[in-house]
Design a protein around this motif. Structure first.
Motif, PDB file in Angstrom:
ATOM      1  N   ASP A 139       9.380  10.539  -5.608  1.00 14.84           N
ATOM      2  CA  ASP A 139      10.047  11.741  -5.472  1.00 14.84           C
ATOM      3  C   ASP A 139       9.174  12.909  -5.728  1.00 14.84           C
ATOM      4  O   ASP A 139       8.608  13.071  -6.709  1.00 14.84           O
ATOM      5  CB  ASP A 139      11.389  11.831  -6.482  1.00 14.84           C
ATOM      6  CG  ASP A 139      11.973  13.181  -6.283  1.00 14.84           C
ATOM      7  OD1 ASP A 139      11.504  14.133  -5.460  1.00 14.84           O
ATOM      8  OD2 ASP A 139      13.000  13.154  -6.924  1.00 14.84           O
ATOM      9  N   ILE A 140       8.842  13.452  -4.605  1.00 22.19           N
ATOM     10  CA  ILE A 140       7.618  14.566  -4.866  1.00 22.19           C
ATOM     11  C   ILE A 140       8.140  15.879  -5.437  1.00 22.19           C
ATOM     12  O   ILE A 140       7.112  16.698  -5.848  1.00 22.19           O
ATOM     13  CB  ILE A 140       6.959  14.863  -3.348  1.00 22.19           C
ATOM     14  CG1 ILE A 140       7.828  15.485  -2.451  1.00 22.19           C
ATOM     15  CG2 ILE A 140       6.207  13.618  -2.732  1.00 22.19           C
ATOM     16  CD1 ILE A 140       7.195  16.259  -1.374  1.00 22.19           C
ATOM     17  N   THR A 141       9.348  16.146  -5.707  1.00 20.05           N
ATOM     18  CA  THR A 141       9.861  17.134  -6.328  1.00 20.05           C
ATOM     19  C   THR A 141      10.081  16.870  -8.039  1.00 20.05           C
ATOM     20  O   THR A 141      10.425  17.663  -8.391  1.00 20.05           O
ATOM     21  CB  THR A 141      11.303  17.781  -5.915  1.00 20.05           C
ATOM     22  OG1 THR A 141      12.098  16.484  -6.120  1.00 20.05           O
ATOM     23  CG2 THR A 141      11.136  17.857  -4.182  1.00 20.05           C
ATOM     24  N   LEU A 199       4.401  17.420 -10.514  1.00 25.39           N
ATOM     25  CA  LEU A 199       3.196  17.818  -9.537  1.00 25.39           C
ATOM     26  C   LEU A 199       2.258  16.446  -9.131  1.00 25.39           C
ATOM     27  O   LEU A 199       1.805  16.472  -8.259  1.00 25.39           O
ATOM     28  CB  LEU A 199       2.650  18.919 -10.235  1.00 25.39           C
ATOM     29  CG  LEU A 199       1.203  19.498  -9.479  1.00 25.39           C
ATOM     30  CD1 LEU A 199       1.789  20.132  -8.115  1.00 25.39           C
ATOM     31  CD2 LEU A 199       0.722  20.628 -10.350  1.00 25.39           C
ATOM     32  N   ASN A 206       3.291  13.514  -8.741  1.00 25.57           N
ATOM     33  CA  ASN A 206       3.718  12.675  -7.428  1.00 25.57           C
ATOM     34  C   ASN A 206       3.528  13.490  -6.267  1.00 25.57           C
ATOM     35  O   ASN A 206       3.296  12.860  -5.205  1.00 25.57           O
ATOM     36  CB  ASN A 206       5.451  12.594  -7.692  1.00 25.57           C
ATOM     37  CG  ASN A 206       5.770  11.744  -8.677  1.00 25.57           C
ATOM     38  OD1 ASN A 206       4.898  10.816  -9.225  1.00 25.57           O
ATOM     39  ND2 ASN A 206       7.135  11.521  -8.776  1.00 25.57           N
ATOM     40  N   LEU A 207       3.600  14.924  -6.311  1.00 25.63           N
ATOM     41  CA  LEU A 207       3.216  15.538  -5.058  1.00 25.63           C
ATOM     42  C   LEU A 207       1.713  15.344  -4.560  1.00 25.63           C
ATOM     43  O   LEU A 207       1.452  14.989  -3.401  1.00 25.63           O
ATOM     44  CB  LEU A 207       3.730  16.976  -5.256  1.00 25.63           C
ATOM     45  CG  LEU A 207       3.188  18.007  -4.117  1.00 25.63           C
ATOM     46  CD1 LEU A 207       3.895  17.544  -2.690  1.00 25.63           C
ATOM     47  CD2 LEU A 207       3.616  19.516  -4.323  1.00 25.63           C
ATOM     48  N   LYS A 208       1.004  15.600  -5.766  1.00 29.23           N
ATOM     49  CA  LYS A 208      -0.484  15.137  -5.611  1.00 29.23           C
ATOM     50  C   LYS A 208      -0.695  13.897  -5.014  1.00 29.23           C
ATOM     51  O   LYS A 208      -1.616  13.773  -4.103  1.00 29.23           O
ATOM     52  CB  LYS A 208      -1.283  15.561  -6.682  1.00 29.23           C
ATOM     53  CG  LYS A 208      -1.465  17.131  -7.055  1.00 29.23           C
ATOM     54  CD  LYS A 208      -2.265  17.327  -8.406  1.00 29.23           C
ATOM     55  CE  LYS A 208      -2.394  18.665  -8.722  1.00 29.23           C
ATOM     56  NZ  LYS A 208      -3.160  18.812  -9.663  1.00 29.23           N
ATOM     57  N   PHE A 257       1.251  11.876  -2.948  1.00 31.05           N
ATOM     58  CA  PHE A 257       1.461  11.788  -1.669  1.00 31.05           C
ATOM     59  C   PHE A 257       0.430  12.729  -0.790  1.00 31.05           C
ATOM     60  O   PHE A 257       0.190  12.238   0.298  1.00 31.05           O
ATOM     61  CB  PHE A 257       3.101  12.541  -1.495  1.00 31.05           C
ATOM     62  CG  PHE A 257       3.154  12.846   0.059  1.00 31.05           C
ATOM     63  CD1 PHE A 257       3.338  11.835   0.956  1.00 31.05           C
ATOM     64  CD2 PHE A 257       3.022  14.214   0.447  1.00 31.05           C
ATOM     65  CE1 PHE A 257       3.692  12.060   2.193  1.00 31.05           C
ATOM     66  CE2 PHE A 257       3.316  14.384   1.901  1.00 31.05           C
ATOM     67  CZ  PHE A 257       3.659  13.454   2.708  1.00 31.05           C
ATOM     68  N   LEU A 258       0.337  13.901  -1.354  1.00 30.37           N
ATOM     69  CA  LEU A 258      -0.812  14.493  -0.213  1.00 30.37           C
ATOM     70  C   LEU A 258      -2.197  14.222  -0.210  1.00 30.37           C
ATOM     71  O   LEU A 258      -2.643  13.932   1.049  1.00 30.37           O
ATOM     72  CB  LEU A 258      -1.027  15.980  -1.100  1.00 30.37           C
ATOM     73  CG  LEU A 258       0.329  17.098  -0.888  1.00 30.37           C
ATOM     74  CD1 LEU A 258       0.045  18.324  -1.702  1.00 30.37           C
ATOM     75  CD2 LEU A 258       0.759  17.128   0.662  1.00 30.37           C
ATOM     76  N   VAL A 313       3.935  19.196   7.126  1.00 31.03           N
ATOM     77  CA  VAL A 313       3.720  18.399   5.852  1.00 31.03           C
ATOM     78  C   VAL A 313       3.930  16.943   6.064  1.00 31.03           C
ATOM     79  O   VAL A 313       3.124  16.035   5.571  1.00 31.03           O
ATOM     80  CB  VAL A 313       4.630  18.949   4.414  1.00 31.03           C
ATOM     81  CG1 VAL A 313       4.256  18.029   3.523  1.00 31.03           C
ATOM     82  CG2 VAL A 313       4.630  20.230   4.334  1.00 31.03           C
ATOM     83  N   LEU A 319       7.116  15.467   5.856  1.00 31.65           N
ATOM     84  CA  LEU A 319       8.285  14.633   5.203  1.00 31.65           C
ATOM     85  C   LEU A 319       9.585  14.985   5.903  1.00 31.65           C
ATOM     86  O   LEU A 319       9.707  16.066   6.720  1.00 31.65           O
ATOM     87  CB  LEU A 319       8.516  15.613   3.867  1.00 31.65           C
ATOM     88  CG  LEU A 319       7.401  15.359   3.101  1.00 31.65           C
ATOM     89  CD1 LEU A 319       7.691  16.132   1.586  1.00 31.65           C
ATOM     90  CD2 LEU A 319       7.078  13.725   2.540  1.00 31.65           C
TER      91      LEU A 319
END
Length: 61
Positions: A4-6, A9, A11-13, A15-16, A34, A36
């Motif tokens: 869950d990228i939300t 931060l 988790n978002l990093k 994924f990116l 992006v 998603l």
């Protein structure tokens, strides 16, 4: 692995970082998207950007 990228931060990093180096995301990035939502199957064997194209029965085999 579900990510869950939300949630945070970190988790978002994660994924990116994966997205930036995965060749499957090349067209997505070039078009300014992006990438998603996506579903990654078997550790990157297949990456699905449109769930309507996903054949669940094929994955079960």
């Amino acid at each position: 692995m579900y990510l869950d990228i939300t949630e945070n931060l970190f988790n978002l990093k994660l994924f990116l970082k994966h997205r930036d180096y995965a060749p499957e995301f090349k067209d997505i990035k070039e078009s300014g998207r992006v990438g998603l939502p996506c579903i990654v199957i078997n550790d990157g064997e297949q990456i699905v950007f449109d769930y309507t194209t996903l054949d669940i029965e094929d994955i079960k085999r």
